[in-house]
Design a protein around this motif. Structure first.
Motif, PDB file in Angstrom:
ATOM      1  N   ARG A   1      83.874  24.740  14.778  1.00 38.89           N
ATOM      2  CA  ARG A   1      83.613  23.844  15.902  1.00 38.89           C
ATOM      3  C   ARG A   1      84.782  22.912  16.199  1.00 38.89           C
ATOM      4  O   ARG A   1      84.721  22.132  17.140  1.00 38.89           O
ATOM      5  CB  ARG A   1      82.316  23.083  15.708  1.00 38.89           C
ATOM      6  CG  ARG A   1      82.369  21.981  14.707  1.00 38.89           C
ATOM      7  CD  ARG A   1      81.003  21.348  14.584  1.00 38.89           C
ATOM      8  NE  ARG A   1      81.081  20.156  13.787  1.00 38.89           N
ATOM      9  CZ  ARG A   1      80.436  19.029  14.061  1.00 38.89           C
ATOM     10  NH1 ARG A   1      79.666  18.943  15.096  1.00 38.89           N
ATOM     11  NH2 ARG A   1      80.558  17.987  13.282  1.00 38.89           N
TER      12      ARG A   1
ATOM     13  N   ASP B   1      71.786  25.991  23.910  1.00 35.86           N
ATOM     14  CA  ASP B   1      71.444  24.771  24.623  1.00 35.86           C
ATOM     15  C   ASP B   1      69.918  24.624  24.626  1.00 35.86           C
ATOM     16  O   ASP B   1      69.199  25.610  24.817  1.00 35.86           O
ATOM     17  CB  ASP B   1      71.991  24.893  26.046  1.00 35.86           C
ATOM     18  CG  ASP B   1      71.580  23.742  26.922  1.00 35.86           C
ATOM     19  OD1 ASP B   1      72.225  22.687  26.825  1.00 35.86           O
ATOM     20  OD2 ASP B   1      70.602  23.883  27.693  1.00 35.86           O
TER      21      ASP B   1
ATOM     22  N   ALA C   1      80.942  19.620  26.841  1.00 32.29           N
ATOM     23  CA  ALA C   1      80.549  20.991  26.485  1.00 32.29           C
ATOM     24  C   ALA C   1      79.922  21.040  25.100  1.00 32.29           C
ATOM     25  O   ALA C   1      80.264  20.247  24.224  1.00 32.29           O
ATOM     26  CB  ALA C   1      81.765  21.909  26.533  1.00 32.29           C
ATOM     27  N   GLY C   2      79.024  21.982  24.912  1.00 33.87           N
ATOM     28  CA  GLY C   2      78.401  22.168  23.609  1.00 33.87           C
ATOM     29  C   GLY C   2      77.685  20.907  23.172  1.00 33.87           C
ATOM     30  O   GLY C   2      76.970  20.295  23.956  1.00 33.87           O
ATOM     31  N   ARG C   3      77.859  20.533  21.898  1.00 29.94           N
ATOM     32  CA  ARG C   3      77.297  19.258  21.439  1.00 29.94           C
ATOM     33  C   ARG C   3      78.233  18.176  21.931  1.00 29.94           C
ATOM     34  O   ARG C   3      79.395  18.107  21.519  1.00 29.94           O
ATOM     35  CB  ARG C   3      77.228  19.265  19.926  1.00 29.94           C
ATOM     36  CG  ARG C   3      76.676  17.991  19.351  1.00 29.94           C
ATOM     37  CD  ARG C   3      76.566  18.136  17.849  1.00 29.94           C
ATOM     38  NE  ARG C   3      76.092  16.920  17.231  1.00 29.94           N
ATOM     39  CZ  ARG C   3      75.892  16.806  15.920  1.00 29.94           C
ATOM     40  NH1 ARG C   3      76.141  17.821  15.125  1.00 29.94           N
ATOM     41  NH2 ARG C   3      75.454  15.683  15.407  1.00 29.94           N
TER      42      ARG C   3
ATOM     43  N   TYR D   1      87.705  26.758  22.766  1.00 31.99           N
ATOM     44  CA  TYR D   1      86.414  26.076  22.596  1.00 31.99           C
ATOM     45  C   TYR D   1      85.405  26.553  23.642  1.00 31.99           C
ATOM     46  O   TYR D   1      85.413  26.095  24.780  1.00 31.99           O
ATOM     47  CB  TYR D   1      86.605  24.551  22.674  1.00 31.99           C
ATOM     48  CG  TYR D   1      85.350  23.792  22.331  1.00 31.99           C
ATOM     49  CD1 TYR D   1      84.839  23.821  21.041  1.00 31.99           C
ATOM     50  CD2 TYR D   1      84.663  23.068  23.293  1.00 31.99           C
ATOM     51  CE1 TYR D   1      83.680  23.152  20.721  1.00 31.99           C
ATOM     52  CE2 TYR D   1      83.507  22.381  22.977  1.00 31.99           C
ATOM     53  CZ  TYR D   1      83.021  22.428  21.691  1.00 31.99           C
ATOM     54  OH  TYR D   1      81.868  21.758  21.376  1.00 31.99           O
ATOM     55  N   ARG D   2      84.562  27.478  23.219  1.00 33.43           N
ATOM     56  CA  ARG D   2      83.556  28.028  24.136  1.00 33.43           C
ATOM     57  C   ARG D   2      82.223  28.106  23.402  1.00 33.43           C
ATOM     58  O   ARG D   2      81.834  29.150  22.885  1.00 33.43           O
ATOM     59  CB  ARG D   2      83.988  29.432  24.594  1.00 33.43           C
ATOM     60  CG  ARG D   2      85.306  29.445  25.369  1.00 33.43           C
ATOM     61  CD  ARG D   2      85.615  30.820  25.925  1.00 33.43           C
ATOM     62  NE  ARG D   2      85.910  31.793  24.881  1.00 33.43           N
ATOM     63  CZ  ARG D   2      87.151  32.023  24.411  1.00 33.43           C
ATOM     64  NH1 ARG D   2      88.187  31.353  24.893  1.00 33.43           N
ATOM     65  NH2 ARG D   2      87.337  32.912  23.470  1.00 33.43           N
ATOM     66  N   PRO D   3      81.489  26.988  23.340  1.00 31.52           N
ATOM     67  CA  PRO D   3      80.235  26.970  22.569  1.00 31.52           C
ATOM     68  C   PRO D   3      79.195  27.922  23.179  1.00 31.52           C
ATOM     69  O   PRO D   3      79.140  28.087  24.399  1.00 31.52           O
ATOM     70  CB  PRO D   3      79.763  25.522  22.684  1.00 31.52           C
ATOM     71  CG  PRO D   3      80.870  24.760  23.286  1.00 31.52           C
ATOM     72  CD  PRO D   3      81.752  25.714  24.010  1.00 31.52           C
ATOM     73  N   GLN D   4      78.413  28.502  22.289  1.00 30.39           N
ATOM     74  CA  GLN D   4      77.338  29.396  22.738  1.00 30.39           C
ATOM     75  C   GLN D   4      76.190  28.559  23.293  1.00 30.39           C
ATOM     76  O   GLN D   4      75.688  27.654  22.629  1.00 30.39           O
ATOM     77  CB  GLN D   4      76.859  30.226  21.543  1.00 30.39           C
ATOM     78  CG  GLN D   4      75.740  31.182  21.892  1.00 30.39           C
ATOM     79  CD  GLN D   4      75.228  31.935  20.668  1.00 30.39           C
ATOM     80  OE1 GLN D   4      75.866  31.948  19.610  1.00 30.39           O
ATOM     81  NE2 GLN D   4      74.060  32.560  20.812  1.00 30.39           N
ATOM     82  N   THR D   5      75.751  28.850  24.514  1.00 29.89           N
ATOM     83  CA  THR D   5      74.639  28.094  25.101  1.00 29.89           C
ATOM     84  C   THR D   5      73.386  28.953  25.247  1.00 29.89           C
ATOM     85  O   THR D   5      72.270  28.445  25.210  1.00 29.89           O
ATOM     86  CB  THR D   5      75.014  27.541  26.489  1.00 29.89           C
ATOM     87  OG1 THR D   5      75.474  28.620  27.300  1.00 29.89           O
ATOM     88  CG2 THR D   5      76.099  26.482  26.389  1.00 29.89           C
TER      89      THR D   5
ATOM     90  N   ILE E   1      72.568  23.446  19.417  1.00 28.48           N
ATOM     91  CA  ILE E   1      73.767  23.944  20.082  1.00 28.48           C
ATOM     92  C   ILE E   1      74.965  23.939  19.133  1.00 28.48           C
ATOM     93  O   ILE E   1      75.967  24.602  19.379  1.00 28.48           O
ATOM     94  CB  ILE E   1      74.062  23.118  21.354  1.00 28.48           C
ATOM     95  CG1 ILE E   1      75.035  23.892  22.248  1.00 28.48           C
ATOM     96  CG2 ILE E   1      74.596  21.731  21.006  1.00 28.48           C
ATOM     97  CD1 ILE E   1      74.935  23.573  23.683  1.00 28.48           C
ATOM     98  N   ASP E   2      74.829  23.194  18.038  1.00 26.94           N
ATOM     99  CA  ASP E   2      75.922  23.104  17.072  1.00 26.94           C
ATOM    100  C   ASP E   2      75.572  23.939  15.840  1.00 26.94           C
ATOM    101  O   ASP E   2      74.726  23.540  15.041  1.00 26.94           O
ATOM    102  CB  ASP E   2      76.113  21.632  16.681  1.00 26.94           C
ATOM    103  CG  ASP E   2      77.198  21.444  15.633  1.00 26.94           C
ATOM    104  OD1 ASP E   2      77.839  22.452  15.246  1.00 26.94           O
ATOM    105  OD2 ASP E   2      77.399  20.296  15.198  1.00 26.94           O
TER     106      ASP E   2
END
Lengths: 598, 174
Positions: free
Chosen positions: B76, A334, A162-164, A194-198, A316-317
């Motif tokens: 992060r 993403d 997920a994410g980076r 942990y829910r990265p923005q895409t 993405i990070d």
């Protein structure tokens, strides 16, 4: 991820911890594990022995297991999987983990651990693996209850991809692998924290497009993030570049995201990037960075980096944005989603591009291109390393086979990046961030496992290859037809080059005495050894290497004095570049005056 | 901006809501040391009913770019739910508690007590030759009181570091 008892598919606790791990791996789509057994992981190896769903590849050193998983992951887009024992097994894996961390490669590494009641007692083969790997991984876990095992494995795969993406370690005490517990399937709900923005912010995308439409000298600079976002992202990148007509350069990690033969491609940028790529970066007025991180090997001296430009950074990070270089528009998302949104917004925006300015910009770029900064002189019989890579590229293309290139680290790596042309993503494996000598052979091995019928080649130096040479035994055991193409100059070439240019030609410890005979070395490992000592032999050796069915080492004896140009010395600006004149004794320092004008 | 000085450095009080799991503090501290950020103070304790969440308050300083980096790097980390820059986000309350041991006899003793009263420090332990004061307040207030105690007979100090919370109804949540 939160699994409440109501929605978890809990079954009767009949599985051992080891069986739970294997079942979770299978559910996560793992087909191959690269590993090396030892005392603490014996229960897992016993479970592996009793099943056929997951194949185990026995490497000869744990570092190689991680690099092999990286090659597997990078060439397939899947998560690579590693299994090592406690103590030295885990510590040997650390270099591979940091490598995967720096280059954002998704890997899950299972490490054995001493039984929970012995943790902290300095037991045999005990190491504080979660402590040691905390800064070496994206995240790590120590499983202390067999009930947590399945959930942890599922979560680890989610976090790795997920994410980076990055490496994740799961430390598994031996008693947890033996104990019985329930299996729980992969959760369906979102991770708790942990829910990265895409999906990118629409306002930022519009702002970026408005900036790019008004640009007179735009450039796109893209990196490994585009590769990590999947082949679709690369297709969208090409679509966007063609739609806008702007030039595109790739980082070392980003090669293959944009077709190397495309007329809008300027080649790689950075320390050993092309003249046109670096000067276009220096002279641009709007820069679009997608999935790259303004690494020091790319920017050179920061206060002189693209001095008169507005910068747009999509990553993405969020921590990559404004880390080294302050940007004007930041886009979190993403790469595929970002490029899709950019294409849509570009079409929706009525502003007319200044086509006249863009043509003038291309005329300037073509003038830079005309300097032909990758020119070299193949005269006489001594093989120039650049020529060897170019012939390798041309002869590989003649075969029509799907070709994957891995490299070690040093001059040969830069020549491979400069002279091998990549048309597709996921075909180029190199250690960019960490710069790990010894990466290439195991990475090529992982590639070959994933793509048994493809051509998997490690372009190597004679120094780097010795750092993981033991993997020749793995190639032999699994009949993996990896080709090792050594550019042998008997020096740690990049060290030698820096010593020549920056340390008064005092070649301190960079000459390799007593190198092995690589032909006989290949034979000792049940492979084929070939050697080319002069230019007349080169094509024949490459052809034989490509035709030979098993593993091959081709020892290409190249010019010992050749340097890798163009070069931006460490701490210099993009317009302060050393160009090769085609004569290694006569490098030319270029301070380009034209760039001052643009 | 509060705490901004001429060199472009500022102080930031950052609230971080994290999963209360093994190693989380090491992750946060390792992030600061590994990347060369400053920690002026750091406090942590579980804060919700089932003890699944902990709240970390970290006071740090750096240029605006560095503080933005710190927040992005914290955010992060996998077990981190929420990061808030209390200094930047609006009015907030920041408090620190200190236990301050002061020795002395006669007039010095009386002076210590008078000052403690003025600073609203409580006496939590006393012997014929010493007091332990408990005092809560801003870091500056604690600094001022400790400075006054030094010539009188300061023996030792134990401070908790800063805990901070925003004013009003808003809250830090993941």
């Amino acid at each position: 991820m939160s699994v409440t008892p109501a929605d978890a598919t809990t079954e009767t606790p009949t599985l051992s911890g080891a069986e739970i791990v294997l079942r979770a791996l299978k559910e996560q789509g793992v087909e191959v594990i690269f590993g090396y057994p030892g005392g603490a992981v014996l229960p897992l190896y016993d479970a592996i022995f009793q099943q056929n769903a997951i194949r185990h590849i026995l490497v000869r050193h744990e570092q190689a297991a991680v690099h092999a998983a990286e090659g597997y992951a990078r060439s397939t887009g899947k998560v690579g999987c590693v299994l090592v024992t406690s103590g030295p097994g885990a510590t040997n894996a650390v270099t591979g983990l940091v490598d995967a961390l720096m280059d954002s490669i998704p890997v899950v590494c299972l490490t054995g651990q001493v039984p929970t009641h012995l943790i902290g007692n300095d037991a045999f083969q005990e190491a504080d693996t979660t402590g040691i790997t905390r800064p070496a991984t994206k995240h790590n876990y120590l499983v202390k209850r067999v009930e947590d095992l399945a959930r942890t494995v599922h979560e680890a795969f989610y976090v790795a991809r997920a994410g980076r993406p990055g490496p994740v370690v799961i430390d598994l005490p031996k008693d947890i692998l033996i104990g019985k517990g329930p299996y729980t399937g992969a959760p369906r709900e979102e991770h708790r924290s942990y829910r990265p923005q895409t999906v990118p912010d629409a306002g930022a995308i519009r702002e970026a497009v408005a900036m790019l439409k008004r640009a007179a000298r735009p450039i796109a600079y893209t990196g490994g993030g585009v590769i990590n976002a999947g082949p679709e992202a690369s297709a969208l990148l090409a679509e966007f570049i063609h739609l806008t007509g702007i030039p595109c350069t790739n980082t070392l990690m980003g090669l293959g995201a944009f077709p190397g033969s495309d007329p809008q491609f300027l080649g790689m940028l950075g320390m050993h990037g092309t003249y046109e790529a670096n000067l276009a970066m220096h002279g641009c007025d709007v820069m679009l960075n997608v999935g790259a991180r303004f690494d020091d090997r790319v920017t050179g001296r920061l206060d002189a980096f693209a001095p008169n430009s507005k910068k747009i950074h999509a990553d993405i990070d969020p921590s990559s944005i404004n880390k080294n270089v302050k940007v004007d528009v930041s886009i979190v998302g993403d790469a595929a989603e970002v490029l899709r949104a950019l294409i849509a917004a570009w079409k929706a925006d009525d502003t007319q591009q200044d086509r006249q300015a863009l043509s003038a910009w291309w005329r300037q770029i073509d003038a830079w291109r005309a300097r032909d900064s990758l020119r070299f002189n193949q005269q006489g019989t001594i093989i120039k390393p650049q020529y060897a890579v170019r012939r390798l590229y041309e002869l590989c293309r003649e075969t029509g086979r799907d070709t994957f290139i891995a490299t070690e680290v040093g001059q040969h790596q830069m020549w491979a990046a400069q002279y091998f042309r990549f048309e597709k993503p996921n075909h180029w494996m190199t250690s960019g961030g960490l710069g790990t000598m010894g990466y290439g052979l195991p990475a090529a091995m992982g590639v070959q496992i994933a793509h048994p019928d493809a051509l998997s080649i490690d372009i190597a130096g004679e120094a780097s290859i010795l750092m993981n040479i033991q993997e020749m035994a793995t190639l032999a055991q699994y009949r993996l037809p990896v080709k090792v193409f050594i550019l042998n100059n008997q020096y740690m070439g990049m060290v030698r080059q820096w010593q020549e240019l920056l340390h008064g030609s005092r070649y301190s410890e960079s000459y390799s005495e007593a190198l092995p005979d690589f032909v006989r070395l290949a034979e000792a490992f049940h492979g084929t050894g070939l050697r080319a000592t002069c230019v007349e032999e080169l094509d024949g050796v490459i052809r034989r290497m490509l035709e030979t069915p098993g593993p091959v080492i081709a020892d290409i004896c190249v010019d010992q004095k050749e340097n890798c140009f163009p070069m931006i010395p460490s701490g210099a600006a993009h317009n302060e570049m050393i160009l090769g004149s085609g004569n290694p004794d006569d490098p030319v320092m270029i301070i380009d005056e034209e760039t001052v004008l643009v | 901006m509060p705490g901004n000085d001429k060199s472009g450095f500022r102080t930031a009080t950052i609230g971080v809501l994290v999963e209360n799991e093994a190693g989380i503090l090491a992750r946060v501290v390792g992030l600061f040391s590994g990347r060369g950020y400053n920690i002026d103070s750091l406090t942590v304790a579980p804060v919700n009913e089932d003890r699944r969440l902990s709240r970390i308050t970290v006071v740090t300083s750096g240029t605006e770019m560095v503080i933005e980096q710190i927040k992005a790097q914290l955010d992060r980390l996998v077990p981190v739910h929420k990061v808030a820059d209390l200094t930047q986000d609006g009015p907030h309350v920041a408090r620190e508690m200190a236990l301050i041991k002061v020795g002395g006899k006669g007039e010095a003793r009386m002076e210590a007590l008078r000052l403690a009263d003025a600073f609203r420090a409580r006496v939590v332990d006393a012997t014929n030759e010493s007091f332990v004061f408990e005092m809560t307040g801003s870091g500056e207030k604690l600094d001022a009181f400790i400075a006054l105690m030094r010539p009188i007979g300061l023996i030792e100090v134990s401070r908790t570091g800063v805990a901070a919370i925003s004013r009003g109804t808003g809250r830090l949540q993941g």
